[in-house]
Scaffold this active site. Structure first.
Site, PDB file in Angstrom:
ATOM      1  N   HIS A  66       9.341 -10.179 -23.676  1.00 32.95           N
ATOM      2  CA  HIS A  66       9.137 -10.307 -24.803  1.00 32.95           C
ATOM      3  C   HIS A  66       8.676 -12.052 -24.117  1.00 32.95           C
ATOM      4  O   HIS A  66       9.358 -12.962 -23.697  1.00 32.95           O
ATOM      5  CB  HIS A  66      10.463 -10.468 -25.539  1.00 32.95           C
ATOM      6  CG  HIS A  66      10.345 -11.173 -26.615  1.00 32.95           C
ATOM      7  ND1 HIS A  66      11.082 -10.551 -28.256  1.00 32.95           N
ATOM      8  CD2 HIS A  66      10.135 -12.781 -26.884  1.00 32.95           C
ATOM      9  CE1 HIS A  66      10.363 -11.810 -28.136  1.00 32.95           C
ATOM     10  NE2 HIS A  66      10.333 -13.126 -28.525  1.00 32.95           N
ATOM     11  N   HIS A  68       5.281 -15.426 -25.525  1.00 35.23           N
ATOM     12  CA  HIS A  68       4.533 -15.633 -26.461  1.00 35.23           C
ATOM     13  C   HIS A  68       3.202 -16.375 -25.712  1.00 35.23           C
ATOM     14  O   HIS A  68       3.325 -17.146 -24.702  1.00 35.23           O
ATOM     15  CB  HIS A  68       5.044 -16.307 -27.663  1.00 35.23           C
ATOM     16  CG  HIS A  68       5.957 -15.526 -28.813  1.00 35.23           C
ATOM     17  ND1 HIS A  68       5.669 -15.282 -29.798  1.00 35.23           N
ATOM     18  CD2 HIS A  68       6.936 -15.346 -28.371  1.00 35.23           C
ATOM     19  CE1 HIS A  68       7.042 -14.570 -30.431  1.00 35.23           C
ATOM     20  NE2 HIS A  68       7.374 -14.759 -29.459  1.00 35.23           N
ATOM     21  N   ASP A  70       0.338 -17.841 -26.793  1.00 32.63           N
ATOM     22  CA  ASP A  70       0.605 -19.314 -27.591  1.00 32.63           C
ATOM     23  C   ASP A  70       1.774 -20.070 -26.901  1.00 32.63           C
ATOM     24  O   ASP A  70       1.797 -21.289 -27.377  1.00 32.63           O
ATOM     25  CB  ASP A  70       0.003 -19.499 -28.838  1.00 32.63           C
ATOM     26  CG  ASP A  70       0.826 -18.431 -30.034  1.00 32.63           C
ATOM     27  OD1 ASP A  70       2.490 -17.842 -29.212  1.00 32.63           O
ATOM     28  OD2 ASP A  70       1.311 -18.615 -30.886  1.00 32.63           O
ATOM     29  N   GLY A 235       8.161 -15.078 -36.281  1.00 31.88           N
ATOM     30  CA  GLY A 235       8.024 -16.325 -37.261  1.00 31.88           C
ATOM     31  C   GLY A 235       9.937 -16.701 -37.112  1.00 31.88           C
ATOM     32  O   GLY A 235      10.657 -16.062 -36.899  1.00 31.88           O
ATOM     33  N   HIS A 264      11.052  -9.455 -34.500  1.00 31.07           N
ATOM     34  CA  HIS A 264      11.969 -10.508 -34.116  1.00 31.07           C
ATOM     35  C   HIS A 264      13.582 -10.217 -34.998  1.00 31.07           C
ATOM     36  O   HIS A 264      13.140 -10.305 -36.297  1.00 31.07           O
ATOM     37  CB  HIS A 264      11.566 -11.683 -33.768  1.00 31.07           C
ATOM     38  CG  HIS A 264      10.566 -11.932 -32.877  1.00 31.07           C
ATOM     39  ND1 HIS A 264       9.293 -11.243 -33.102  1.00 31.07           N
ATOM     40  CD2 HIS A 264      10.643 -13.024 -32.543  1.00 31.07           C
ATOM     41  CE1 HIS A 264       9.161 -11.942 -31.454  1.00 31.07           C
ATOM     42  NE2 HIS A 264       9.953 -13.547 -31.227  1.00 31.07           N
ATOM     43  N   GLU A 267      18.048 -13.646 -34.179  1.00 29.55           N
ATOM     44  CA  GLU A 267      17.422 -14.582 -33.225  1.00 29.55           C
ATOM     45  C   GLU A 267      18.565 -15.573 -33.966  1.00 29.55           C
ATOM     46  O   GLU A 267      19.658 -15.789 -32.705  1.00 29.55           O
ATOM     47  CB  GLU A 267      15.825 -14.404 -32.265  1.00 29.55           C
ATOM     48  CG  GLU A 267      16.409 -15.853 -32.238  1.00 29.55           C
ATOM     49  CD  GLU A 267      14.484 -16.395 -31.982  1.00 29.55           C
ATOM     50  OE1 GLU A 267      13.937 -15.930 -32.961  1.00 29.55           O
ATOM     51  OE2 GLU A 267      13.977 -17.450 -31.187  1.00 29.55           O
ATOM     52  N   HIS A 288      15.221 -10.338 -28.976  1.00 28.34           N
ATOM     53  CA  HIS A 288      16.694 -11.127 -29.182  1.00 28.34           C
ATOM     54  C   HIS A 288      17.521 -10.443 -29.603  1.00 28.34           C
ATOM     55  O   HIS A 288      17.927 -10.084 -29.157  1.00 28.34           O
ATOM     56  CB  HIS A 288      16.573 -12.799 -30.166  1.00 28.34           C
ATOM     57  CG  HIS A 288      15.032 -13.555 -29.482  1.00 28.34           C
ATOM     58  ND1 HIS A 288      14.813 -14.290 -28.897  1.00 28.34           N
ATOM     59  CD2 HIS A 288      14.116 -13.331 -29.883  1.00 28.34           C
ATOM     60  CE1 HIS A 288      14.388 -14.609 -28.438  1.00 28.34           C
ATOM     61  NE2 HIS A 288      12.766 -14.221 -29.191  1.00 28.34           N
ATOM     62  N   ASP A 346       9.920 -16.001 -23.246  1.00 30.54           N
ATOM     63  CA  ASP A 346       9.826 -16.227 -24.797  1.00 30.54           C
ATOM     64  C   ASP A 346       8.388 -16.627 -25.016  1.00 30.54           C
ATOM     65  O   ASP A 346       7.458 -16.651 -25.384  1.00 30.54           O
ATOM     66  CB  ASP A 346      10.903 -16.713 -25.311  1.00 30.54           C
ATOM     67  CG  ASP A 346      11.261 -16.721 -27.234  1.00 30.54           C
ATOM     68  OD1 ASP A 346      10.147 -15.946 -27.138  1.00 30.54           O
ATOM     69  OD2 ASP A 346      11.580 -16.747 -28.184  1.00 30.54           O
ATOM     70  N   ASP A 347       9.101 -18.237 -24.332  1.00 30.39           N
ATOM     71  CA  ASP A 347       8.292 -19.375 -24.619  1.00 30.39           C
ATOM     72  C   ASP A 347       8.576 -20.041 -23.227  1.00 30.39           C
ATOM     73  O   ASP A 347       8.035 -21.910 -24.110  1.00 30.39           O
ATOM     74  CB  ASP A 347       7.686 -19.779 -25.989  1.00 30.39           C
ATOM     75  CG  ASP A 347       7.945 -18.758 -27.077  1.00 30.39           C
ATOM     76  OD1 ASP A 347       6.446 -18.368 -27.696  1.00 30.39           O
ATOM     77  OD2 ASP A 347       8.730 -18.653 -27.583  1.00 30.39           O
TER      78      ASP A 347
HETATM   79  O1  LIG Z   1      11.564 -16.877 -30.333  1.00 36.17           O
HETATM   80  C1  LIG Z   1      10.752 -16.830 -31.112  1.00 36.17           C
HETATM   81  N1  LIG Z   1      10.999 -16.331 -32.524  1.00 36.17           N
HETATM   82  C2  LIG Z   1      10.134 -16.306 -33.468  1.00 36.17           C
HETATM   83  N2  LIG Z   1       8.605 -16.380 -33.678  1.00 36.17           N
HETATM   84  C3  LIG Z   1       8.399 -17.143 -31.986  1.00 36.17           C
HETATM   85  C4  LIG Z   1       9.368 -17.119 -31.277  1.00 36.17           C
HETATM   86  N3  LIG Z   1       8.429 -17.431 -30.324  1.00 36.17           N
HETATM   87  C5  LIG Z   1       7.185 -17.955 -30.463  1.00 36.17           C
HETATM   88  N4  LIG Z   1       7.476 -17.560 -31.943  1.00 36.17           N
HETATM   89  C6  LIG Z   1       5.564 -17.321 -32.937  1.00 36.17           C
HETATM   90  C7  LIG Z   1       5.161 -19.023 -32.947  1.00 36.17           C
HETATM   91  C8  LIG Z   1       4.050 -18.065 -32.328  1.00 36.17           C
HETATM   92  O2  LIG Z   1       2.957 -18.905 -32.854  1.00 36.17           O
HETATM   93  C9  LIG Z   1       4.143 -16.459 -32.760  1.00 36.17           C
HETATM   94  C10 LIG Z   1       3.105 -15.916 -31.856  1.00 36.17           C
HETATM   95  O3  LIG Z   1       3.057 -15.864 -30.594  1.00 36.17           O
HETATM   96  O4  LIG Z   1       5.510 -16.458 -33.157  1.00 36.17           O
END
Ligand SMILES: O=c1[nH]cnc2c1ncn2[C@H]1C[C@H](O)[C@@H](CO)O1
Length: 410
Positions: A66, A68, A70, A235, A264, A267, A288, A346-347
């Site tokens: 998991h 992303h 971007d 999202g 998702h 979360e 999550h 995640d990010d």
């Molecule tokens: O943790 C998250 N929860 C819900 N959406 C998320 C999370 N991290 C990133 N995103 C969204 C923003 C990104 O632009 C999109 C695609 O990767 O997914």
């Protein structure tokens, strides 16, 4: 954990503190990025829990499910692309741009998602940038000791034509979501060859954009032999709880055509969103899923079904999904119950983190042992979306590396 490692840990105090960097600009302390760690702080696939005075590392081979794309771009790349395209940003230094992008203290998921707007307009619509971020992503994962990764993104968020509305205030161009997928596939494939790991992708539907979802599942089908392994629904769950009929239709089509599914859920949204993800959207994994624990009957049912939870510790603190006190984290319950879950970043761009930090956090604050790290990585491999034969090879590779079976290599 090895006794020596434990002694070193005790002697040198909190590695989290020592992995903080001081911003030259503001003097504030923040977590180091991978690029800022010295070479000996980053080791690759060393077969032991590994510790220097600076860092604790679970340095065995890992699987990440998991993350992303971007949310995992290098800040330097954002600056380079902005310069090449003549896009003006508030700053041209990595340090200042990092400060603008990152989330440093717990907020809300909605606030966190707002951070993407700081830089997505730079890379969206640009072929070279999209291929580059995919390639660099694989390099960064290889450096973290990841041997198999599933990376997710919304093709629509990176496009500037055949997408309605065109995101990030871009002018209409000629890069469609379809071509975005091809470019990411190319970047990942080149990264795989260069860094000798396996990378597959998951395409995201976005909760607030149901009209894109049918397109997403069609792209999953079209590119299933070129590295796309599943569909996701990402999202803001807090604004849009129940899945729109268009998301449901897309997931039904995914089931019909054999596209793997993750969602998702739970979360920041309630356990009912997890229930819907599993029962209506037929999710095979839950992104999550922390709030599943609020419905014990559901949790027990999912335990029985061996449902996989994609857990992201650092993320869950900074998005406000979980109590900022890591010692109260839901994954501790998952661990105690021997549940099926993975640990993920995640990010990492926005959380200024890396996979080592998520493992370190689990070790330091949640009592995770080397054995549990190995177990959860095997469970992650078992729950990945590779075809069965490749999945078996991955599991065997981990088992051999972890000393669970004799190596078949000669
Ligand atoms: O943790 C998250 N929860 C819900 N959406 C998320 C999370 N991290 C990133 N995103 C969204 C923003 C990104 O632009 C999109 C695609 O990767 O997914």
């Amino acid at each position: 954990m090895h006794i020596i490692a434990r002694r070193v840990a005790i002697r040198f105090g909190s590695p989290v503190l020592s992995s903080l960097c001081t911003s030259r600009l503001t003097g504030t302390r923040r977590l180091c990025t991978m690029a800022e760690l010295s070479p000996e702080q980053v080791v690759f696939n060393k077969p032991k829990m590994w510790m220097t005075s600076e860092h604790f590392l679970f340095s065995w081979m890992k699987v990440e499910l998991h993350v992303h794309l971007d949310g995992a771009i290098r800040v330097q790349t954002i600056l380079d692309v902005a310069k090449r395209r003549g896009i003006s940003l508030p700053t041209d230094t990595v340090e200042e741009m990092t400060q603008i992008i990152i989330v440093e203290s717990p907020g809300t998921l909605t606030e966190f998602l707002g951070k993407f707007a700081e830089y997505m307009h730079v890379v969206a619509g640009d072929r070279e940038a999209i291929k580059r971020i995919a390639y660099e992503f694989v390099e960064d994962k290889a450096k973290e000791g990841v041997i198999y990764v599933e990376v997710r993104y919304s093709p629509h968020f990176l496009a500037n034509t055949k997408v309605d509305p065109i995101p990030w205030d871009q002018k209409e161009g000629d890069l469609s979501p379809d071509e975005v997928v091809r470019l990411v596939n190319e970047g990942l494939r080149e990264g795989e060859r260069a860094f000798n790991i396996k990378a597959r992708s998951i395409l995201c539907c976005m909760r607030h954009m149901p009209s894109w979802s049918m397109d997403v599942v069609q792209l999953c089908k079209k590119y299933c032999n070129e590295g796309v392994v599943a569909i996701d629904l990402a999202g803001d769950e807090s604004l849009n709880c129940e899945a729109n009929p268009e998301h449901r239709n897309a997931y039904e089509e995914a089931v019909r055509s054999g596209v793997h599914r993750t969602v998702h859920a739970g979360e920041v949204g309630p356990a009912s969103v997890v229930k819907e993800a599993v029962e209506v959207l037929k999710a095979e994994r839950v992104g999550h899923g922390y709030r599943t624990l609020e419905d014990q009957a559901l949790y027990k049912d999912l335990l029985k079904k061996n449902m996989h939870f994609e857990v992201c510790p650092i993320s869950s603190k900074l998005t406000g999904a979980c109590d900022p006190d890591f010692t109260k984290h839901p994954v501790i319950t998952f661990m105690k119950d021997k549940a099926n879950y993975s640990l993920n970043t995640d990010d990492p761009l926005i959380f200024n983190s890396n996979l080592h930090l998520d493992y370190y956090t689990a070790h330091k604050y949640m009592g995770f042992t080397e054995e549990e790290f190995k177990r959860l990585n095997i469970k992650s491999a078992e729950s990945c979306f590779l075809p069965e034969k490749e999945k078996k090879e991955l599991i065997l590779k981990l088992q051999e590396a972890y000393g669970m079976v004799q190596s078949t290599a000669f």
